[in-house]
Design a protein around this motif. Sequence first.
Motif, PDB file in Angstrom:
ATOM      1  N   PHE A 158      -4.989 -12.108 -19.514  1.00 27.33           N
ATOM      2  CA  PHE A 158      -5.654 -10.918 -18.972  1.00 27.33           C
ATOM      3  C   PHE A 158      -6.796 -11.371 -18.081  1.00 27.33           C
ATOM      4  N   SER A 159      -7.352 -10.436 -17.343  1.00 23.66           N
ATOM      5  CA  SER A 159      -8.450 -10.751 -16.421  1.00 23.66           C
ATOM      6  C   SER A 159      -9.695  -9.988 -16.827  1.00 23.66           C
ATOM      7  N   MET A 210     -20.675 -10.379  -8.805  1.00 27.67           N
ATOM      8  CA  MET A 210     -19.985 -10.512 -10.092  1.00 27.67           C
ATOM      9  C   MET A 210     -18.897 -11.561  -9.956  1.00 27.67           C
ATOM     10  N   VAL A 211     -18.314 -11.940 -11.083  1.00 23.25           N
ATOM     11  CA  VAL A 211     -17.228 -12.912 -11.088  1.00 23.25           C
ATOM     12  C   VAL A 211     -15.999 -12.311 -11.751  1.00 23.25           C
ATOM     13  N   SER A 222      -7.185  -6.548  -9.692  1.00 21.84           N
ATOM     14  CA  SER A 222      -8.567  -6.099  -9.501  1.00 21.84           C
ATOM     15  C   SER A 222      -9.399  -7.209  -8.876  1.00 21.84           C
ATOM     16  N   THR A 223     -10.452  -6.807  -8.199  1.00 21.85           N
ATOM     17  CA  THR A 223     -11.370  -7.780  -7.611  1.00 21.85           C
ATOM     18  C   THR A 223     -12.760  -7.568  -8.192  1.00 21.85           C
ATOM     19  N   GLU A 262     -19.328   0.090 -10.775  1.00 17.21           N
ATOM     20  CA  GLU A 262     -18.782  -0.659  -9.643  1.00 17.21           C
ATOM     21  C   GLU A 262     -17.454  -1.344  -9.977  1.00 17.21           C
ATOM     22  N   ILE A 263     -17.139  -1.455 -11.258  1.00 14.86           N
ATOM     23  CA  ILE A 263     -15.924  -2.169 -11.674  1.00 14.86           C
ATOM     24  C   ILE A 263     -14.771  -1.177 -11.716  1.00 14.86           C
ATOM     25  N   GLU A 264     -13.751  -1.479 -10.933  1.00 13.60           N
ATOM     26  CA  GLU A 264     -12.577  -0.609 -10.857  1.00 13.60           C
ATOM     27  C   GLU A 264     -11.463  -1.127 -11.749  1.00 13.60           C
ATOM     28  N   ASP A 265     -10.572  -0.247 -12.116  1.00 11.14           N
ATOM     29  CA  ASP A 265      -9.353  -0.608 -12.851  1.00 11.14           C
ATOM     30  C   ASP A 265      -9.616  -1.218 -14.219  1.00 11.14           C
ATOM     31  N   LEU A 266     -10.483  -0.599 -15.020  1.00  7.76           N
ATOM     32  CA  LEU A 266     -10.709  -1.101 -16.378  1.00  7.76           C
ATOM     33  C   LEU A 266      -9.410  -1.037 -17.172  1.00  7.76           C
TER      34      LEU A 266
END
Length: 153
Positions: free
Chosen positions: A11-12, A83-84, A77-78, A41-45
């Motif tokens: 998983f990422s 962030m990393v 997702s990016t 700001e984090i997409e696609d949780l």
Amino acid sequence: MEPQIIQKEAFSVVGVKLHCFMGQPNDFPQLWGQLFGRMGEIEDLAEQGVSYGVMDAYDESTGGWDYIATFSVNAGSTAPAGMVKLDIPTATYAVFPCTMPTIQETYDMIYQQWLPQSGYEHAHTPELERYGMTFNPEDPNSQFEICVPVTQK
């Protein structure tokens, strides 16, 4: 204490990173505050209400390592600027429940007692702290999981 042994698929994660050194104070609460402050700001949780503390890149010669406060994200997702993103490989984990007041004691037990006697060795992939939907950082009795990647000796 015998852990649960589980297999977790690759998983990422996306989050904020702090480079740490063994035996030195580290400001983990501030790092988690940064992550939660930028959560929008984090997409696609991939897992709603779940976060991971990821320990990676341990350097035995310096005692340095990276701690990344993260959320898991869907494939493709990016990471937002600053962030990393880290891809966690499929692994077998020894899972130990603990609480914030018992975290150091639990890590000591894992590395000084359980792992040397277990028939397993560390798999040298990222180690995880999994904070589930019921975890409450304000409650010292709230449980989370330490997930140590292992392979059989």
